[in-house]
Design an enzyme around this catalytic site. Structure first.
Site, mmCIF file in Angstrom:
data_model
loop_
_atom_site.group_PDB
_atom_site.id
_atom_site.type_symbol
_atom_site.label_atom_id
_atom_site.label_comp_id
_atom_site.label_asym_id
_atom_site.label_seq_id
_atom_site.Cartn_x
_atom_site.Cartn_y
_atom_site.Cartn_z
ATOM 1 N N ASP A 101 -41.643 -87.478 16.294
ATOM 2 C CA ASP A 101 -40.619 -87.912 17.433
ATOM 3 C C ASP A 101 -41.396 -87.570 18.750
ATOM 4 O O ASP A 101 -41.268 -88.315 19.801
ATOM 5 C CB ASP A 101 -39.162 -87.134 17.335
ATOM 6 N N ASP A 104 -41.831 -82.035 18.434
ATOM 7 C CA ASP A 104 -41.345 -81.245 17.142
ATOM 8 C C ASP A 104 -42.145 -82.198 16.000
ATOM 9 O O ASP A 104 -42.981 -82.958 16.197
ATOM 10 C CB ASP A 104 -40.086 -81.402 17.009
ATOM 11 N N TYR A 252 -29.279 -84.202 18.768
ATOM 12 C CA TYR A 252 -30.708 -84.649 19.150
ATOM 13 C C TYR A 252 -30.676 -86.194 19.647
ATOM 14 O O TYR A 252 -31.090 -86.299 20.745
ATOM 15 C CB TYR A 252 -31.275 -84.564 18.221
ATOM 16 N N GLU A 496 -41.673 -82.077 27.699
ATOM 17 C CA GLU A 496 -41.857 -82.553 26.452
ATOM 18 C C GLU A 496 -42.100 -84.182 26.448
ATOM 19 O O GLU A 496 -41.333 -84.922 27.266
ATOM 20 C CB GLU A 496 -40.541 -82.350 25.509
#
Length: 523
Positions: A101, A104, A252, A496
């Site tokens: 994704d 991670d 999430y 990220e």
């Protein structure tokens, strides 16, 4: 008496002069307006290449390779290797492919399917432009890596595996994907545990991808379309949000509703099949309930309304000869709402969003701030090209006219900001330019290649040195509202990258890399 006569004469001439001036001004204004509304020529095949965007696109495309799970083929990322080869085995399935994704090692089906849908859309609109810079095969490879996974994740009509891995466990580890040994449980939606949103998004992805592969591999295309239609029936028949079925995922990728995914999926199925029942579904049957006509929204992995409005505007631009009056009315409402979305983006529009940084970036959310401006810019380029190809000279925003060029200029401004024309003088596309984030929040990039840290390799998360590996092509979260950016691996809000950001960026850059007309039909 003479003076009075003289005064009246002067007044008469003054009136004539004023009228004449007003007439001339009106003529000049009319000429200007006519010139402003001049229909621009339809672009032909791909024209001159904009090397800046071509270079950026070549970088952006590589992030899909960085994120690949499974047994790698023709791997070009030196620090990546095979990983997650046993994913799906507990259910007798091969779920080893797909994309991780973000930073991670989770496979979240909802944003991954959105990635595939947008990547498919980008190829359908701009495949010739990708081909002109020799990047089409890379896009097709990335797409098929996802769709191979999705086919295997749908083993029967009413079962779809929507997640591999436990996010709570995954986020307690900092390690390379090649050395993972933790259990990776599977999550499925079915008739008893519904997930309309994720099932419909997966249907959309497979329908859109079936169009991409239709002229390349007809057997594979037909298989994708069969899965898409069955998944849509399942999603529509057993309604419920997957993030209600699985509360853990709310931390999430919480879905705020499933109506937009149903409309999005049906729209793609209409394009893929030509079946009028899908068009009726999005216009007559469910338009009032789910389309949110008249209210502009932001396109994202969670909210597909703006994307659907632009996609269905394509039908209105280029015609649907078999449509009923009620269906045509619905299509006009989609296009009108798409125009409202465009008006909200254009900085000089009376209805422009005021939520922008001083550097000119549309800024909606501090977490993953670049998601919305990039997705919106992709839609703006697509809509601009629909206008050009259909010879539509303008849109009207509360009485003010804007051209396809205005939309393209907006998209260009956002792309340029991302590529370094911003107050930080920083490229937010990792690997592009001379200055880009060095501490990207990405497990594999942060740990030296071939090092087995086990689950507890957190010293590489907290290290203040640059990543030993470059997560090339990753689009990081982006700046704060004041245009600032903190390059720290622990600052996942800003550093990220994610695959779904990459999908819309690839679409945007593909639209900007050169000019050409879009196909009036996907089939």
């Amino acid at each position: 008496m003479g003076a009075s006569k003289y005064t009246k004469g002067c007044t008469g001439w003054l009136i004539v002069a004023v009228v004449a001036i007003l007439v001339v001004a009106a003529v000049v204004l009319t000429i200007k307006q006519t010139h402003h509304r001049k229909v621009l020529p339809v672009p032909g095949p791909p024209g001159a290449i904009n090397q800046k965007y071509a270079n950026a696109l070549a970088v952006a495309m590589q992030f899909f390779q960085v994120q690949k799970s499974g047994k790698l083929v023709n791997n070009k990322i030196s620090w990546r290797g095979d990983s997650a080869l046993d994913d799906g085995k507990e259910a007798g399935l091969d779920l080893s492919k797909g994309l991780y994704d973000s930073g991670d090692h989770m496979k979240f089906g909802f944003p991954m399917a959105y990635t595939a849908t947008v990547l498919s859309w980008s190829i359908l609109e701009y495949g010739d432009q990708m081909s002109a810079v020799k990047l089409l095969e890379s896009a097709l490879d990335a797409l098929k890596w996802i769709t191979d996974y999705m086919i295997n994740a749908h083993p029967s009509d009413n079962v779809l595996y929507v997640q591999v891995g436990d996010p709570d466990i995954d986020h307690k580890c900092w390690e390379r994907p090649e050395t993972m040994i933790e259990k990776r449980p599977l999550t499925q939606v079915n008739k008893s545990i519904p997930g309309t949103d994720v099932a419909a998004e997966t249907a959309a992805a497979m329908a859109a991808a079936s169009l991409v592969f239709k002229t390349r591999n007809v057997t594979y295309s037909d298989l994708l379309l069969q899965h898409a239609e069955k998944l849509f029936t399942f999603a529509d028949s057993y309604r419920g949000s997957y993030s209600v079925s699985f509360p853990q995922v709310q931390k999430y990728y919480n879905s705020t509703g499933y109506g937009d995914e149903l409309m999005w999926a049906a729209s793609w199925l209409y394009h893929a099949t030509g079946d009028q029942t899908y068009l009726s579904y999005v216009t007559v049957q469910n338009g009032n309930a789910f389309a949110d006509w008249g209210r502009p929204t932001w396109f994202s992995w969670d909210d597909k309304r703006a994307g659907t409005q632009v996609l269905l505007s394509r039908v209105n631009f280029f015609g649907s000869t078999q449509s009923s009056n009620a269906e045509m009315k619905g299509l006009r409402l989609y296009r009108k709402t798409a125009e409202a979305v465009m008006c909200g983006l254009l900085p000089d529009s009376p209805t422009a969003t005021s939520s922008r940084t001083d550097g000119g970036l549309v800024w909606i959310d501090e977490w993953n701030a670049l998601q919305h401006p990039v997705a919106a810019s992709f839609l703006a380029v697509v809509y601009s090209d629909y206008m050009l190809t259909s010879r539509t000279p303008e849109i009207r925003c509360s009485g003010k006219s804007f051209t396809p060029t205005d939309l393209r200029n907006f998209a260009t401004s956002q792309a340029d900001y991302i590529l370094g024309n911003n107050p930080m003088k920083l490229s937010y596309l990792v690997g592009y330019g001379s200055s880009y984030p060095q501490q990207v929040h990405h497990r594999g990039a942060s740990i030296p290649a071939n090092l087995d840290t086990g689950c507890k390799g957190f010293k590489w998360l907290t290290s203040i040195v640059p990543n030993p590996n470059v997560a090339i092509g990753g689009l990081v979260g982006g700046p704060f509202k004041n245009d600032s950016f903190i390059d720290s691996r622990n600052n996942s809000m800003q550093t990220e990258p994610s695959t779904y950001n990459s999908a819309v960026l690839v679409g945007l850059l593909s639209g900007l890399v050169t000019t050409s007309s879009v196909a009036t039909s996907f089939t």
